[in-house]
Design an enzyme around this catalytic site. Structure first.
Site, short mmCIF file in Angstrom:
data_model
loop_
_atom_site.label_atom_id
_atom_site.label_comp_id
_atom_site.label_asym_id
_atom_site.label_seq_id
_atom_site.Cartn_x
_atom_site.Cartn_y
_atom_site.Cartn_z
N GLU A 164 -4.87 1.75 7.04
CA GLU A 164 -4.68 1.77 5.59
C GLU A 164 -5.37 3.00 5.01
O GLU A 164 -4.89 3.61 4.08
CB GLU A 164 -5.24 0.49 4.96
CG GLU A 164 -5.09 0.46 3.46
CD GLU A 164 -5.44 -0.90 2.85
OE1 GLU A 164 -5.97 -0.92 1.73
OE2 GLU A 164 -5.17 -1.92 3.51
N ARG A 207 0.82 -1.21 0.00
CA ARG A 207 0.00 0.00 0.00
C ARG A 207 0.85 1.27 0.00
O ARG A 207 0.52 2.26 0.65
CB ARG A 207 -0.97 -0.01 1.19
CG ARG A 207 -1.89 -1.21 1.22
CD ARG A 207 -2.79 -1.23 -0.01
NE ARG A 207 -3.59 -2.45 -0.07
CZ ARG A 207 -3.28 -3.53 -0.80
NH1 ARG A 207 -2.17 -3.53 -1.54
NH2 ARG A 207 -4.05 -4.59 -0.80
N CYS A 245 -10.71 -0.96 2.92
CA CYS A 245 -10.17 -1.53 4.16
C CYS A 245 -9.66 -0.42 5.07
O CYS A 245 -8.96 0.49 4.63
CB CYS A 245 -9.05 -2.51 3.86
SG CYS A 245 -9.62 -4.05 3.11
#
Length: 293
Positions: free
Chosen positions: A289, A167, A219
């Site tokens: 995230e 990420r 998420c």
């Protein structure tokens, strides 16, 4: 033409979680000629800039935000560029929505992106976050990225000049922040019907396991090494936990859902609650995230 500026843009109208107060200003970039204007804008603007794509990975605060938003619109592509061995190289602008790219690839019979079906962001946002799903990370498909910065202008970076982590994306040996402008990806060739079937299969799986039609930001927490944040939150009793009009999804515990009329304060409190419970029970600290503004 002068750079398109909007005063007091509401983040609640620009994020998939439908939360957030007004930023100070938004600059919309539509073509390369606008980048010179953007450079001048950022030079005279004292507020910190924030590049906003489709707002699919953001949790923005309820009150006024001391930010200057930068949004890329009306981007070129996608288009086929060349063949490299068995791969087809395609190019598209950073402002293109991922569903649009996947739809184009499916009709053209290009494979490799099917696992990203259902992700609502833009191509630029996907690169910036190295978005991934069902075994596919966009960084694995990148061959080149064209980035822009006020100091360096527009520059093409080869894959070897890009660092992709979980990420996260960053240019190697390039000082300061940059804006993703264009991306080239290596895809395979397949039958359009086969690509469509694969995309349909991914979407059906996601519908059963994720709140794909709800107001979410994707998420909330990153998966710890060799673990699943969703499983940890579920075991900690967070699935379906509600505060005001915000809740952890009762389908997937790692998704925060705005039930309508929610606010960022309740969302942040739920995040703190989930992080604390997971740490108490498993000794694991979950890292966000979602980007919190």
């Amino acid at each position: 033409m002068p750079l398109e500026l909007t005063a007091n843009p509401l983040l609640s109208e620009r994020t998939t979680l439908r939360l957030g107060g007004p930023a100070v200003v938004e600059a919309v970039v539509r073509e390369t000629a606008d980048l010179d204007e953007l450079s001048a804008f950022l030079t005279r603007e004292t507020l910190p800039p924030f590049v906003l794509g489709a707002g699919s990975n953001l949790l923005a605060g309820d009150g006024p935000l001391e930010l200057a938003l930068v949004h890329i619109a009306d981007c070129p592509g996608p288009e086929r560029v060349e063949r490299d061995g068995e791969a087809i190289i395609i190019r598209c602008g950073a402002g293109l929505r991922l569903p649009g790219l996947l739809g184009w690839a499916q009709k053209a019979g290009f494979s490799g992106l099917e696992g990203m079906t259902g992700i609502p962001g833009t191509v630029g946002g996907a690169v910036a976050m190295n978005a991934g799903s069902y075994g596919v990370e966009i960084g694995d498909l990148v061959t080149r990225i064209r980035v822009w910065s006020p100091a360096g202008g527009l520059v093409w970076l080869d894959r070897s000049q890009c660092a992709f982590d979980y990420r996260h994306f960053s240019p190697v040996k390039m000082p300061g922040k940059c804006l993703v402008w264009e991306v080239e990806l290596a895809l395979g060739e397949s039958d359009p019907k086969s690509v469509r079937r694969a995309m349909h299969g991914v979407y059906e799986k996601k519908k059963k396991t994720q709140p794909v039609t709800a107001w979410t930001a994707g998420c909330v927490f990153k998966n710890p090494p060799e673990e699943s944040a969703g499983r940890l939150l579920d075991k900690a009793g967070m699935k379906g936990v509600r505060l005001g009009h915000m809740a952890f999804s009762d389908i997937h515990a790692n998704f925060l859902v705005n039930l309508g009329g929610g606010n960022a304060a309740d969302a942040l409190e739920l995040m703190d609650m989930g992080r604390a419970r997971v740490f108490e029970q498993f000794g694991i600290t979950l890292e966000p995230e979602v980007i919190v503004l």
